[in-house]
Scaffold this active site. Structure first.
Site, mmCIF file in Angstrom:
data_model
loop_
_atom_site.group_PDB
_atom_site.id
_atom_site.type_symbol
_atom_site.label_atom_id
_atom_site.label_comp_id
_atom_site.label_asym_id
_atom_site.label_seq_id
_atom_site.Cartn_x
_atom_site.Cartn_y
_atom_site.Cartn_z
ATOM 1 N N ASP A 17 -53.179 -23.258 22.052
ATOM 2 C CA ASP A 17 -53.322 -24.223 23.158
ATOM 3 C C ASP A 17 -53.658 -25.620 22.627
ATOM 4 O O ASP A 17 -54.211 -25.770 21.532
ATOM 5 C CB ASP A 17 -54.431 -23.765 24.117
ATOM 6 C CG ASP A 17 -55.778 -23.628 23.412
ATOM 7 O OD1 ASP A 17 -55.795 -23.143 22.263
ATOM 8 O OD2 ASP A 17 -56.802 -24.019 23.986
ATOM 9 N N GLU A 18 -53.337 -26.610 23.429
ATOM 10 C CA GLU A 18 -53.812 -27.988 23.260
ATOM 11 C C GLU A 18 -53.732 -28.494 21.822
ATOM 12 O O GLU A 18 -54.703 -29.047 21.297
ATOM 13 C CB GLU A 18 -55.256 -28.088 23.770
ATOM 14 C CG GLU A 18 -55.355 -27.820 25.245
ATOM 15 C CD GLU A 18 -56.783 -27.851 25.748
ATOM 16 O OE1 GLU A 18 -57.011 -28.480 26.782
ATOM 17 O OE2 GLU A 18 -57.662 -27.255 25.120
ATOM 18 N N TRP A 51 -53.416 -19.926 31.259
ATOM 19 C CA TRP A 51 -54.695 -20.573 31.602
ATOM 20 C C TRP A 51 -54.483 -21.812 32.462
ATOM 21 O O TRP A 51 -55.384 -22.253 33.153
ATOM 22 C CB TRP A 51 -55.482 -20.939 30.350
ATOM 23 C CG TRP A 51 -54.955 -22.096 29.543
ATOM 24 C CD1 TRP A 51 -53.972 -22.057 28.616
ATOM 25 C CD2 TRP A 51 -55.395 -23.463 29.601
ATOM 26 N NE1 TRP A 51 -53.760 -23.305 28.076
ATOM 27 C CE2 TRP A 51 -54.629 -24.191 28.665
ATOM 28 C CE3 TRP A 51 -56.373 -24.136 30.340
ATOM 29 C CZ2 TRP A 51 -54.799 -25.563 28.447
ATOM 30 C CZ3 TRP A 51 -56.543 -25.499 30.121
ATOM 31 C CH2 TRP A 51 -55.759 -26.197 29.190
ATOM 32 N N TYR A 105 -62.170 -19.790 35.455
ATOM 33 C CA TYR A 105 -63.070 -20.327 34.431
ATOM 34 C C TYR A 105 -64.487 -20.399 35.010
ATOM 35 O O TYR A 105 -64.808 -21.267 35.817
ATOM 36 C CB TYR A 105 -62.597 -21.721 33.979
ATOM 37 C CG TYR A 105 -61.534 -21.696 32.887
ATOM 38 C CD1 TYR A 105 -60.745 -20.570 32.669
ATOM 39 C CD2 TYR A 105 -61.327 -22.802 32.069
ATOM 40 C CE1 TYR A 105 -59.768 -20.550 31.683
ATOM 41 C CE2 TYR A 105 -60.353 -22.797 31.074
ATOM 42 C CZ TYR A 105 -59.582 -21.663 30.890
ATOM 43 O OH TYR A 105 -58.626 -21.650 29.899
ATOM 44 N N PHE A 106 -65.336 -19.506 34.544
ATOM 45 C CA PHE A 106 -66.665 -19.406 35.143
ATOM 46 C C PHE A 106 -67.632 -20.448 34.584
ATOM 47 O O PHE A 106 -68.790 -20.501 34.993
ATOM 48 C CB PHE A 106 -67.222 -17.988 34.981
ATOM 49 C CG PHE A 106 -66.364 -16.936 35.655
ATOM 50 C CD1 PHE A 106 -65.520 -17.268 36.709
ATOM 51 C CD2 PHE A 106 -66.396 -15.616 35.244
ATOM 52 C CE1 PHE A 106 -64.726 -16.315 37.332
ATOM 53 C CE2 PHE A 106 -65.607 -14.656 35.868
ATOM 54 C CZ PHE A 106 -64.769 -15.003 36.911
ATOM 55 N N ARG A 136 -68.674 -22.952 20.752
ATOM 56 C CA ARG A 136 -69.397 -24.143 21.215
ATOM 57 C C ARG A 136 -70.886 -23.834 21.194
ATOM 58 O O ARG A 136 -71.705 -24.667 20.834
ATOM 59 C CB ARG A 136 -68.924 -24.540 22.615
ATOM 60 C CG ARG A 136 -67.655 -25.375 22.670
ATOM 61 C CD ARG A 136 -66.513 -24.800 21.848
ATOM 62 N NE ARG A 136 -65.292 -25.570 21.894
ATOM 63 C CZ ARG A 136 -64.271 -25.324 22.710
ATOM 64 N NH1 ARG A 136 -64.300 -24.286 23.542
ATOM 65 N NH2 ARG A 136 -63.188 -26.078 22.678
ATOM 66 N N TRP A 162 -66.206 -20.630 28.795
ATOM 67 C CA TRP A 162 -66.275 -21.630 27.722
ATOM 68 C C TRP A 162 -67.689 -22.178 27.720
ATOM 69 O O TRP A 162 -68.272 -22.417 28.792
ATOM 70 C CB TRP A 162 -65.249 -22.744 27.982
ATOM 71 C CG TRP A 162 -63.848 -22.216 28.019
ATOM 72 C CD1 TRP A 162 -63.101 -21.951 29.139
ATOM 73 C CD2 TRP A 162 -63.029 -21.858 26.900
ATOM 74 N NE1 TRP A 162 -61.872 -21.459 28.782
ATOM 75 C CE2 TRP A 162 -61.794 -21.391 27.409
ATOM 76 C CE3 TRP A 162 -63.213 -21.887 25.520
ATOM 77 C CZ2 TRP A 162 -60.759 -20.951 26.591
ATOM 78 C CZ3 TRP A 162 -62.170 -21.455 24.706
ATOM 79 C CH2 TRP A 162 -60.970 -20.998 25.233
ATOM 80 N N THR A 163 -68.232 -22.433 26.515
ATOM 81 C CA THR A 163 -69.681 -22.631 26.476
ATOM 82 C C THR A 163 -70.128 -24.016 25.995
ATOM 83 O O THR A 163 -71.231 -24.150 25.456
ATOM 84 C CB THR A 163 -70.338 -21.527 25.608
ATOM 85 O OG1 THR A 163 -69.763 -21.585 24.299
ATOM 86 C CG2 THR A 163 -70.119 -20.156 26.202
ATOM 87 N N GLU A 164 -69.299 -25.045 26.202
ATOM 88 C CA GLU A 164 -69.739 -26.392 25.814
ATOM 89 C C GLU A 164 -71.105 -26.713 26.428
ATOM 90 O O GLU A 164 -71.977 -27.279 25.774
ATOM 91 C CB GLU A 164 -68.736 -27.452 26.297
ATOM 92 C CG GLU A 164 -67.469 -27.546 25.487
ATOM 93 C CD GLU A 164 -66.362 -26.671 26.039
ATOM 94 O OE1 GLU A 164 -66.658 -25.752 26.834
ATOM 95 O OE2 GLU A 164 -65.199 -26.909 25.675
HETATM 96 C C1 ACM Z 1 -57.901 -23.537 27.207
HETATM 97 O O1 ACM Z 1 -58.706 -23.622 28.153
HETATM 98 N N1 ACM Z 1 -57.633 -24.602 26.469
HETATM 99 C C2 ACM Z 1 -57.259 -22.279 26.859
#
Ligand code: ACM
Length: 559
Positions: A349-350, A416, A441-442, A184, A490-492
């Site tokens: 995932d997803e 997760w 999730y930081f 991201r 996660w870096t969105e």
């Molecule tokens: C995830 O947060 N979709 C692994």
């Protein structure tokens, strides 16, 4: 108020420059056992040398020397065992040096190779003998060095007077990880190394590198150079919170094989294994932007393009076609060769199954292969990659959705979503890593009023600290399958290195204690007492951090 008092009392004692530190220490993660021997103190001097029992400990010795020089301005000499002797002779000669009282002050590093708990060590500081670190193995020596570092002053210009003590320590879990999404937003090699140092300073031992997703492909593939030629640069970027503002500025970057070698080597010197992740069969828009023919909609290029910034879990996915399976074989084989570690992460995932439901070609494939539903098709993909990875002698890891259609027992599950999915994984005999988003999730903001890193959260420091890694109601055998825990970033909404640091600190320190220290040593109040000195360390390292903790606990910082 109570906490304020504890902290005030502790810091009056610990902040006295040049004096032996108070008999409470701020070691994070908390060691298994600390015995203060009460025989005075030991001063590290400019002529102190670091000696080691064998040359393979040189990275630990150099790490300590570099830390002392860079942060405290004290250059220590590292004395390598003399080379040119046979290994046996070398170790007995070194043993003589290590056991002989020396006029010269020294820090001794020794690998006991005693076959006891991997990563365990003893650290002893005496007024005459100085510092002696004995690891059960090389990693143990390195962790002993990290503990020694936490006994040092938190700023230059203060004499490094060490308390005399004995520490016995070993990790609670074999897997202690941190993840970083470089898709991201892209982070340069120098920052990846800095991030790895943050892991090392916290005795974490796995770096999970999320390299591909809907927004980019960030690792060079010699077998498919177009993946980074086309898939590593997006034409624009969305700034600000969702829906954000589109800006047509090209944005991108990727890691070459040389970069990967450098990072893997850097991590290995710090006893950290790098786990690369290529996410399939969902989160694949970067692949589809490069090869639209791999999607279920090859004639609709708009449905196969890099997405920008904002996360969208309904994105297009890989279609089950012969050329897609050839592609998977090529890239996962190359990935296995590129990364020397045992583990390869396949994501999983997803995956938005609607693309498969809406595609007659995919439904035909499912009928031909007797796959009863789309979950079974998802499993088909994972099984396929597992065979590629296993043929290279490696082990597959995937997010907990890989359980949906069934997977073989030797796959490792990374949980997760809610802990129920992790429980299901261990109950079906899978080694499992817990990184449940609500606790790990930081990228979630730390407090309700904090806006810097996006809208989701809050995830407080205390909540990270209190995360129960081993869920209730597991049998002893099942508990053995809980391999450890991990924090994720996660870096969105994290476009810069300073925001990445702001998001991980101080919560990564809470994670480290949770995953290293024995349960009976876990103590939130004691941790809050240690946190302020940890903030001083972040400052020493030049790292940004969030101060939300002080607001949420109604504690005033001293400085
Ligand atoms: C995830 O947060 N979709 C692994």
């Amino acid at each position: 108020m109570y906490l304020k008092k504890i902290m005030a009392a502790t810091f009056a004692a610990t902040a006295l420059a040049g004096q032996a530190q108070e008999k409470t220490f701020s070691i994070i993660p908390e060691p298994v056992e600390i015995t203060v021997t009460g025989q005075g103190e030991y001063l590290i001097q400019r002529n102190t040398v670091i000696r080691m029992s064998e040359p393979t400990l040189a990275p630990s010795a150099t790490y300590l020397a570099d830390y002392m020089e860079r942060y405290l301005g004290i250059p220590l000499q590292v004395e390598l065992p003399k080379s040119g002797k046979s290994r046996k002779k070398l170790s007995s000669a070194v043993e003589t040096i290590l056991s002989k009282p020396s006029d010269q002050p020294c820090i001794i590093l020794k690998n006991q190779k005693n076959g006891e708990i991997p990563g365990g060590y003893q650290l002893e500081i005496t007024p005459v003998g100085g510092v002696r670190i004995e690891g059960n193995d090389e990693a143990g020596v390195f962790y002993g060095v990290q503990t020694l570092i936490q006994l040092l002053p938190t700023r230059a210009g203060v004499l490094p007077i060490l308390p005399t003590l004995k520490i016995i320590d070993y990790p609670r879990f074999p897997y202690r990880g941190m993840h970083l999404d470089v898709v991201r937003h892209f982070f340069p090699v120098d920052f990846i190394k800095k991030y790895i140092d943050y892991l090392a300073l916290h005795k974490l031992n796995y770096f999970h590198w999320h390299l591909t997703d809907d927004q980019a492909w960030r690792v060079e593939m010699k077998c498919r150079p177009e993946l980074t030629e086309k898939g590593s640069i997006r034409e624009g970027e969305i700034f600000g919170l969702y829906p954000g503002k589109y800006q047509p500025l090209p944005y991108g970057g990727y890691y070459t094989h040389e970069d990967v070698h450098e990072i893997v080597r850097y991590a290995a010197e710090r006893h950290i294994t790098v786990i690369p992740e290529i996410d399939i069969p969902g989160h694949c828009m970067a692949v589809l932007a490069t090869y639209p023919q791999f999607s279920t909609t090859p004639n609709e290029p708009k449905k196969a393009a890099l997405t920008w910034g904002i996360f969208n879990k309904f994105n297009n996915v890989l279609a089950p076609k012969p050329e897609v399976f050839d592609f998977l074989k090529d890239v996962f084989s190359e990935l296995c060769d590129l990364f020397p570690g045992q583990y390869i992460h396949v994501g999983g995932d997803e995956c938005a199954k609607r693309w498969w439901q809406e595609s007659e070609e995919t439904q035909q494939f499912m009928r031909e292969h007797e796959l009863k539903d789309e979950k079974a098709l998802q499993s088909y993909f994972i099984h396929y990659v597992q065979e590629v990875v296993n043929a290279k002698g490696k082990t597959l890891i995937g997010w907990d959705e890989i359980l949906e259609g069934g997977i073989s027992e030797d796959c490792i599950v990374m949980n997760w979503r809610r802990p129920e999915f992790g429980k299901k994984a261990v109950r079906t005999n899978h080694r499992t890593i817990f990184t449940c988003s609500a606790w790990s999730y930081f990228n979630l903001k730390e407090s309700r009023i904090q806006s810097e890193i996006g809208p989701r959260g809050p995830l407080s420091l205390e909540k990270v600290y209190e995360f129960q890694i081993v869920p209730d109601s597991l049998t002893t055998e099942q508990q053995e399958l809980v391999w450890g825990a991990q924090g994720c970033l996660w870096t969105e909404y994290i476009p810069t290195t300073w925001k990445a640091e702001f998001a991980i600190f101080p919560r990564m320190s809470a994670l480290a204690e949770n995953v290293w220290s024995p349960l009976e040593k876990k103590d939130w109040i004691n941790f809050t007492r240690k946190v302020e000195m940890q903030f001083e360390r972040y400052e020493l390292w030049g790292a940004r951090y969030s101060e939300a903790f002080f607001r949420t606990q109604d504690i005033e910082r001293k400085r």
